[in-house]
Scaffold this motif. Sequence first.
Motif, PDB file in Angstrom:
ATOM      1  N   GLU A 143      11.139   2.853   3.733  1.00  0.00           N
ATOM      2  CA  GLU A 143      10.895   2.001   2.573  1.00  0.00           C
ATOM      3  C   GLU A 143      10.590   2.881   1.365  1.00  0.00           C
ATOM      4  O   GLU A 143      10.243   4.053   1.527  1.00  0.00           O
ATOM      5  CB  GLU A 143       9.708   1.053   2.836  1.00  0.00           C
ATOM      6  CG  GLU A 143       8.417   1.765   3.255  1.00  0.00           C
ATOM      7  CD  GLU A 143       8.372   2.109   4.743  1.00  0.00           C
ATOM      8  OE1 GLU A 143       8.777   1.275   5.549  1.00  0.00           O
ATOM      9  OE2 GLU A 143       7.965   3.232   5.105  1.00  0.00           O
ATOM     10  N   GLU A 154       1.077   6.102  -2.009  1.00  0.00           N
ATOM     11  CA  GLU A 154       1.202   6.312  -0.569  1.00  0.00           C
ATOM     12  C   GLU A 154       2.338   7.294  -0.282  1.00  0.00           C
ATOM     13  O   GLU A 154       2.545   7.700   0.854  1.00  0.00           O
ATOM     14  CB  GLU A 154       1.424   4.978   0.177  1.00  0.00           C
ATOM     15  CG  GLU A 154       1.192   5.133   1.677  1.00  0.00           C
ATOM     16  CD  GLU A 154       1.414   3.862   2.462  1.00  0.00           C
ATOM     17  OE1 GLU A 154       0.978   2.786   2.012  1.00  0.00           O
ATOM     18  OE2 GLU A 154       2.019   3.958   3.542  1.00  0.00           O
ATOM     19  N   HIS A 184       5.648   6.739  -0.628  1.00  0.00           N
ATOM     20  CA  HIS A 184       6.910   6.167  -0.140  1.00  0.00           C
ATOM     21  C   HIS A 184       8.122   6.709  -0.894  1.00  0.00           C
ATOM     22  O   HIS A 184       9.241   6.621  -0.399  1.00  0.00           O
ATOM     23  CB  HIS A 184       6.897   4.636  -0.269  1.00  0.00           C
ATOM     24  CG  HIS A 184       6.097   3.924   0.778  1.00  0.00           C
ATOM     25  ND1 HIS A 184       6.000   2.552   0.847  1.00  0.00           N
ATOM     26  CD2 HIS A 184       5.362   4.389   1.813  1.00  0.00           C
ATOM     27  CE1 HIS A 184       5.236   2.206   1.861  1.00  0.00           C
ATOM     28  NE2 HIS A 184       4.830   3.297   2.465  1.00  0.00           N
ATOM     29  N   GLU A 209       7.575  -3.138   1.714  1.00  0.00           N
ATOM     30  CA  GLU A 209       6.770  -2.889   2.927  1.00  0.00           C
ATOM     31  C   GLU A 209       5.302  -3.207   2.666  1.00  0.00           C
ATOM     32  O   GLU A 209       4.602  -3.711   3.538  1.00  0.00           O
ATOM     33  CB  GLU A 209       6.929  -1.430   3.383  1.00  0.00           C
ATOM     34  CG  GLU A 209       6.221  -1.100   4.695  1.00  0.00           C
ATOM     35  CD  GLU A 209       4.718  -0.872   4.569  1.00  0.00           C
ATOM     36  OE1 GLU A 209       3.968  -1.319   5.449  1.00  0.00           O
ATOM     37  OE2 GLU A 209       4.277  -0.271   3.569  1.00  0.00           O
ATOM     38  N   GLU A 210       4.830  -2.906   1.451  1.00  0.00           N
ATOM     39  CA  GLU A 210       3.401  -3.095   1.159  1.00  0.00           C
ATOM     40  C   GLU A 210       2.986  -4.568   1.238  1.00  0.00           C
ATOM     41  O   GLU A 210       1.815  -4.874   1.375  1.00  0.00           O
ATOM     42  CB  GLU A 210       3.048  -2.510  -0.220  1.00  0.00           C
ATOM     43  CG  GLU A 210       3.285  -1.011  -0.345  1.00  0.00           C
ATOM     44  CD  GLU A 210       2.376  -0.150   0.533  1.00  0.00           C
ATOM     45  OE1 GLU A 210       1.533  -0.715   1.248  1.00  0.00           O
ATOM     46  OE2 GLU A 210       2.530   1.074   0.503  1.00  0.00           O
ATOM     47  N   HIS A 228       8.035   8.185   7.934  1.00  0.00           N
ATOM     48  CA  HIS A 228       6.899   7.980   7.029  1.00  0.00           C
ATOM     49  C   HIS A 228       6.237   9.294   6.661  1.00  0.00           C
ATOM     50  O   HIS A 228       6.141  10.199   7.480  1.00  0.00           O
ATOM     51  CB  HIS A 228       5.860   7.040   7.656  1.00  0.00           C
ATOM     52  CG  HIS A 228       5.020   6.326   6.639  1.00  0.00           C
ATOM     53  ND1 HIS A 228       4.012   6.939   5.949  1.00  0.00           N
ATOM     54  CD2 HIS A 228       5.076   5.053   6.171  1.00  0.00           C
ATOM     55  CE1 HIS A 228       3.467   6.068   5.102  1.00  0.00           C
ATOM     56  NE2 HIS A 228       4.100   4.911   5.214  1.00  0.00           N
TER      57      HIS A 228
END
Length: 506
Positions: free
Chosen positions: A108, A136, A138, A173-174, A198
Amino acid sequence: MDKTWMNLCAAVGLILPLAGLASADASADERKDLAFEVIERNAQQMTDISDSIYYFGELGMQEFEGSKLLKDTLEAAGFRVELGGAGMPTNVWAEYGSGRPKIAIVTEIDALPGGSQTPGEFGRKPLVQDGPGHMEGHNTHGGVAAMAAFAVKQVMQRHNIPGTVAISYGPAEEQLASRPFIVRAGYFKDVDAVIYLHIRDTLNTGFGIGNYAAISSVFTFHGKTAHGAVNPWDGKDAVDAVVLMDMGFDKLREHLRPSYRAHRTITAGGIQPNIIADKGQIWWFVRDASMPAAKETYDKLLKIAEGAALMTGTTFDVKYSASAWPQLVNKTLAEAIQKNVNLVGMPKWTEAEHERAREFQKTHGLPVVGLVTAVTPLGGRPQATSSNDNGDVSWVVPAGSLNFPSAIPGVGAHEWKAAVFPTSSISHKGQVAGAKTLAASIIDLLTTPELIQKARAEFEVESKRTPYFSLVPPDAKPDVELNRVEMEKYRSDMKKSYLNKTPRFN
Ligand SMILES: [Zn+2]
């Protein structure tokens, strides 16, 4: 399994005993060496993708710039790319090759609200005040997945390897908002294995059940408005229903499994005290270690809503918001990925990089440990109580997982501090290690039919213990309006920081 692959299995079975394992390993080395060479040559292109996505800083379902960049880059690299599948304009599915085996990377690229930060700045300094951003990391997924898939494509071409390599970049995704729809649309029907990708602070894989199941729904109560002092007996208070639902669930808590989690926010609580509210709204998350357990609690929550409506004379409707199964991570795939984790190893950090990480950790009162230098040995991992909607995928196809070392140890995700390093040399080196490990693992999966058979056999046993069911109501559509207004507030200011790069793999 299609015919070509059956023939390949047969061929491998016949040839191996004659040719011996040593030469099979040698050709595997040659293939991986080529993949590593391609990745080293294209490291800049890969990090240009990841860095560009960092500055796009797009929230879930609004990943328009990022998904376009990935589409253009992957198409130019010879992939077939579908943008907008499963009813989501920013959903990207890319593939190269044909037939089986088919291996897909699942990842993602969405950012988080309030995450805007000037990269490299140790203090809080948003690029755009209150704007969204990558706290994060991503953004790094975008480049690593594309890079690994391109390297695999080059190897498939050079060595005439049959099969398909695919990438699924799922939106939002979040908010746990897309994967159940992507699964429902059948994208994984002919996929033999997936690898979750990830960012983390180390290079590792794992197996077992990861993450929690989650169900998220919005309950809206409808009442009847009246003057709070003059004729309150004529009113039916929808906010009373919200409060009673909240209290009702609190009474239930004692009787739930210790593993459960449930949290809520009141999203409509009336206008002012002297107006009986005809609308009240409460948004719930219910979670547990397994989806059947979460569903059991969720069904009780529905009954509580009915009770609250009955007590207040109101009506209510429920809107499915999101859901996520825990990840069922395959041990066979983990063992295969671990071999490549060990082969590739952690990046060689410079002393300056270690020092910078230590300085950052010191500044923010974190344990001053610098960067991780050794890969993590294979092991089961403790189940996290957070959720990731990619979990649904792992109940319909065997799933492995790979984390790559582009983050600083001790920094938690979803806080601005995690937005300081995603475009640094540390992140870039971690991305190279991630892309190599991912490419090598996909090459193993494409060329070792018995590995896929073993992963499938394990999956057949494990997934049968909890047969998959979708939480998505049959008539539900993805919420493509999610974050639209919020994103539009900031996009024009954010554009000033765009890198305007056009990465091209070669
Ligand atoms: Zn994430």
